[in-house]
Motif scaffolding. Sequence first.
Motif, mmCIF file in Angstrom:
data_model
loop_
_atom_site.group_PDB
_atom_site.id
_atom_site.type_symbol
_atom_site.label_atom_id
_atom_site.label_comp_id
_atom_site.label_asym_id
_atom_site.label_seq_id
_atom_site.Cartn_x
_atom_site.Cartn_y
_atom_site.Cartn_z
ATOM 1 N N VAL A 182 25.541 27.585 -21.645
ATOM 2 C CA VAL A 182 24.448 28.451 -22.098
ATOM 3 C C VAL A 182 24.120 29.507 -21.043
ATOM 4 C CG1 VAL A 182 22.012 28.507 -22.762
ATOM 5 C CG2 VAL A 182 23.488 26.674 -23.589
ATOM 6 N N ALA A 183 24.021 29.071 -19.795
ATOM 7 C CA ALA A 183 23.664 29.990 -18.716
ATOM 8 C C ALA A 183 24.740 31.056 -18.508
ATOM 9 C CB ALA A 183 23.435 29.214 -17.423
ATOM 10 N N ALA A 184 26.015 30.685 -18.643
ATOM 11 C CA ALA A 184 27.102 31.648 -18.465
ATOM 12 C C ALA A 184 27.034 32.754 -19.513
ATOM 13 C CB ALA A 184 28.453 30.932 -18.533
ATOM 14 N N GLY B 144 26.204 36.647 -18.707
ATOM 15 C CA GLY B 144 27.156 37.676 -19.096
ATOM 16 C C GLY B 144 26.511 38.768 -19.928
ATOM 17 N N LEU B 145 25.690 38.379 -20.892
ATOM 18 C CA LEU B 145 24.998 39.359 -21.739
ATOM 19 C C LEU B 145 23.964 40.142 -20.933
ATOM 20 C CD1 LEU B 145 24.525 37.166 -24.935
ATOM 21 C CD2 LEU B 145 26.099 39.092 -24.664
ATOM 22 N N LEU C 26 27.699 44.206 -26.227
ATOM 23 C CA LEU C 26 27.665 42.795 -26.608
ATOM 24 C C LEU C 26 29.028 42.153 -26.393
ATOM 25 C CD1 LEU C 26 26.270 40.351 -27.933
ATOM 26 C CD2 LEU C 26 26.919 41.313 -30.160
ATOM 27 N N PHE C 27 30.067 42.864 -26.767
ATOM 28 C CA PHE C 27 31.431 42.357 -26.609
ATOM 29 C C PHE C 27 31.768 42.140 -25.131
ATOM 30 C CE2 PHE C 27 35.980 43.315 -25.977
ATOM 31 C CZ PHE C 27 36.534 42.303 -26.742
ATOM 32 N N ASN C 28 31.447 43.120 -24.297
ATOM 33 C CA ASN C 28 31.724 42.986 -22.861
ATOM 34 C C ASN C 28 30.937 41.824 -22.254
ATOM 35 O OD1 ASN C 28 33.507 45.151 -22.787
ATOM 36 N ND2 ASN C 28 31.901 46.639 -22.349
ATOM 37 N N GLY C 29 29.695 41.637 -22.715
ATOM 38 C CA GLY C 29 28.903 40.513 -22.241
ATOM 39 C C GLY C 29 29.519 39.178 -22.615
#
Length: 282
Positions: free
Chosen positions: A238-240, A244-245, A5-8
């Motif tokens: 929102v899309a970014a 990422g996630l 989650l953090f990396n996302g």
Amino acid sequence: MLIHLFNGLVHGTLLIVMCSGLALIYGLRRVVNFAHGSLYMLGAYLGYSIALHSNFWVALLVAPALMALLGALLDRWGFRLLQDRDPLSVVLVTFGLLLVIEDFVQTVWGKSNLSIATPAALAFPVDLLGTQVPAYRLAVIALGAAVALGLTLWLRFSRAGLYVRAASTDPVTTAMQGVNTDALSAFVVGLGTALAGLAGVVAAPFLSLSPSMSSDVIIDSFIVVVVGGLGSLAGAFVAAMLLGLLQAFGAVWLPEASVLLPFMLMVGVLLWKPEGFAGSRT
């Protein structure tokens, strides 16, 4: 689970900084800038050279400023002339610009991988709910949130932001009201280019610099802008984060299909809502 989650979040906030500029430029100039990834790369390499002769913090300020100046020049001698051209001409010119910048980077800095050292003030781990995470990456998340908030407040509550929203909707009527739309566009393109350069400098301490890094990020950037809605900052934010996630968890749970997941997201959103999450509003 938490580390993924953090990396996302880190990847998503980096995309926010990157894609904000792309969305701003399209929203005002209606130019799909295929060279945006190479501007991100150029900002990273400029940051590398500046940090080499001073420090990371100076690079974080000077490199985006230089990129902003380049963006204003690109608007005057490029995007302003392309605004009313057919899409094929825009693609050819901006793709040609991408190739020119990539050749320039290879000529000046070579083809070897480079990196900027993590600033000493942030080179330590932080305990996050029992998981050790790098403090620098927490700072990247904070920077992305600050950029998103700052742009939102600027567009919604400042006079210049009002002019940008008006010009993105109807530039002719806005100009008739006494707004210098050419100067406004130069400022917005400069700001968008500076954000691309800022993203490059911020990414340099944990992503190696190479002439291919522009192609690595530009695909994700266009997916974000298309999924969020062309020219829409809110949709891009929102899309970014969603992309990422998706990439962070996809690399762990579906490694065989992780490369396809962003495209599957884009196809799904376009089938459901062709104009993207937020349409074309700025």
